[in-house]
Write a protein that holds these residues in place. Sequence first.
Motif, short mmCIF file in Angstrom:
data_model
loop_
_atom_site.label_atom_id
_atom_site.label_comp_id
_atom_site.label_asym_id
_atom_site.label_seq_id
_atom_site.Cartn_x
_atom_site.Cartn_y
_atom_site.Cartn_z
N SER A 87 -6.25 7.75 9.69
CA SER A 87 -5.25 6.72 9.96
C SER A 87 -5.22 6.32 11.44
N SER A 88 -5.71 7.19 12.32
CA SER A 88 -5.71 6.87 13.75
C SER A 88 -6.71 5.77 14.10
N LEU A 89 -7.54 5.35 13.15
CA LEU A 89 -8.50 4.27 13.40
C LEU A 89 -7.87 2.88 13.33
N TRP A 90 -6.70 2.76 12.72
CA TRP A 90 -6.09 1.45 12.53
C TRP A 90 -5.89 0.65 13.81
N PRO A 91 -5.30 1.22 14.87
CA PRO A 91 -5.13 0.39 16.08
C PRO A 91 -6.47 -0.04 16.66
N PHE A 92 -7.49 0.80 16.54
CA PHE A 92 -8.82 0.45 17.05
C PHE A 92 -9.41 -0.68 16.20
N ALA A 93 -9.17 -0.64 14.90
CA ALA A 93 -9.64 -1.70 14.00
C ALA A 93 -8.98 -3.03 14.35
N ILE A 94 -7.71 -2.99 14.67
CA ILE A 94 -7.00 -4.21 15.04
C ILE A 94 -7.58 -4.77 16.34
N VAL A 102 -11.21 -3.53 8.83
CA VAL A 102 -9.90 -3.42 8.19
C VAL A 102 -10.10 -3.23 6.68
N HIS A 103 -10.99 -4.01 6.10
CA HIS A 103 -11.24 -3.90 4.66
C HIS A 103 -11.89 -2.56 4.31
N LEU A 104 -12.74 -2.03 5.19
CA LEU A 104 -13.34 -0.72 4.96
C LEU A 104 -12.26 0.37 4.91
N LEU A 105 -11.30 0.29 5.82
CA LEU A 105 -10.20 1.26 5.83
C LEU A 105 -9.35 1.11 4.57
N GLU A 106 -9.09 -0.13 4.16
CA GLU A 106 -8.31 -0.36 2.94
C GLU A 106 -9.06 0.15 1.71
N ILE A 111 -4.35 4.94 4.91
CA ILE A 111 -3.03 4.34 5.17
C ILE A 111 -2.71 4.51 6.65
N PRO A 112 -2.33 3.42 7.32
CA PRO A 112 -2.01 3.56 8.75
C PRO A 112 -0.79 4.42 8.98
N ALA A 113 -0.83 5.18 10.03
CA ALA A 113 0.32 5.99 10.44
C ALA A 113 0.64 5.62 11.87
N MET A 114 0.89 4.34 12.07
CA MET A 114 1.13 3.84 13.41
C MET A 114 2.59 4.04 13.77
N THR A 115 2.85 4.05 15.05
CA THR A 115 4.21 4.25 15.53
C THR A 115 4.76 2.95 16.09
N ASN A 117 7.67 2.04 18.92
CA ASN A 117 8.57 2.58 19.95
C ASN A 117 8.61 4.10 19.91
N ASN A 118 7.44 4.72 19.88
CA ASN A 118 7.27 6.17 19.92
C ASN A 118 7.85 6.91 18.72
N ARG A 119 8.05 6.24 17.61
CA ARG A 119 8.46 6.92 16.38
C ARG A 119 7.68 6.32 15.23
N LYS A 120 7.44 7.12 14.22
CA LYS A 120 6.69 6.63 13.06
C LYS A 120 7.45 5.49 12.41
N SER A 121 6.72 4.46 12.08
CA SER A 121 7.31 3.30 11.43
C SER A 121 7.53 3.62 9.95
N SER A 122 8.66 3.17 9.41
CA SER A 122 8.93 3.41 7.99
C SER A 122 7.91 2.68 7.12
N ASN A 123 7.50 1.51 7.53
CA ASN A 123 6.42 0.78 6.87
C ASN A 123 5.21 0.91 7.79
N SER A 124 4.24 1.70 7.39
CA SER A 124 3.12 1.97 8.27
C SER A 124 2.35 0.71 8.64
N TYR A 125 2.35 -0.28 7.77
CA TYR A 125 1.68 -1.54 8.09
C TYR A 125 2.49 -2.36 9.08
N LYS A 126 3.75 -2.03 9.24
CA LYS A 126 4.59 -2.70 10.24
C LYS A 126 4.05 -2.42 11.63
N GLY A 127 3.58 -1.20 11.87
CA GLY A 127 2.97 -0.86 13.16
C GLY A 127 1.70 -1.66 13.39
N CYS A 128 0.93 -1.89 12.33
CA CYS A 128 -0.29 -2.72 12.43
C CYS A 128 0.08 -4.16 12.78
#
Length: 184
Positions: A87-94, A102-106, A111-115, A117-128
């Motif tokens: 999941s740490s590849l998502w920001p690099f993919a963006i 992006v399609h390869l990851l999907e 599933i992205p686990a992006m943050t 404001n320094n906290r995990k987003s409830s919707n992981s795609y929201k961070g993307c």
Amino acid sequence: IRNDSIEDFIAFVNKNNYSIKSEINPSNFETNSYLLKQQIKNTKSKFMFNFSKKDDDSKLTVIKYATFFGSIQILQYLKMNGVNLTSSLWPFAIHSQNADIVHLLEENHIIPAMTNNNRKSSNSYKGCYDESIKCHHNDFANYFLTNYMQKEDESSLDCLIQSLKNYNFSFIHGEIINESSFFY
């Protein structure tokens, strides 16, 4: 890696017995601010005790570097040779602006686990989505908004805030601007 030259990459790896799971060493020649921040995180993590046996997502690895530069051939080679997609590849993919990544990851159900404001987003795609607005990669932001964002009212205010915060005025629409939006 930057040119996605798979033949040269494989030759280098084989000739130098280079581990494809290794970290990228910091370089004085790196100019990209995002990669520089990753290198600083990487350097800090080397000086901290790591009691966890799992891989540290803060490390700047070969696969993250290939993802960042949109090197799809090298990324697929790394995947075929046992390097895990995480999941740490998502920001690099963006940052890569490569829709194939992006399609390869999907396709691999990463599933992205992006943050946010320094906290995990409830919707992981929201961070993307936020990262896409931050990078002014509006095609990706629209993709995440269309395919993964649910609540229209909640996302419009959040979109306004992210757009103003990151000077990305493409997402500011007249109908969402009101008296309370002047606060932002």
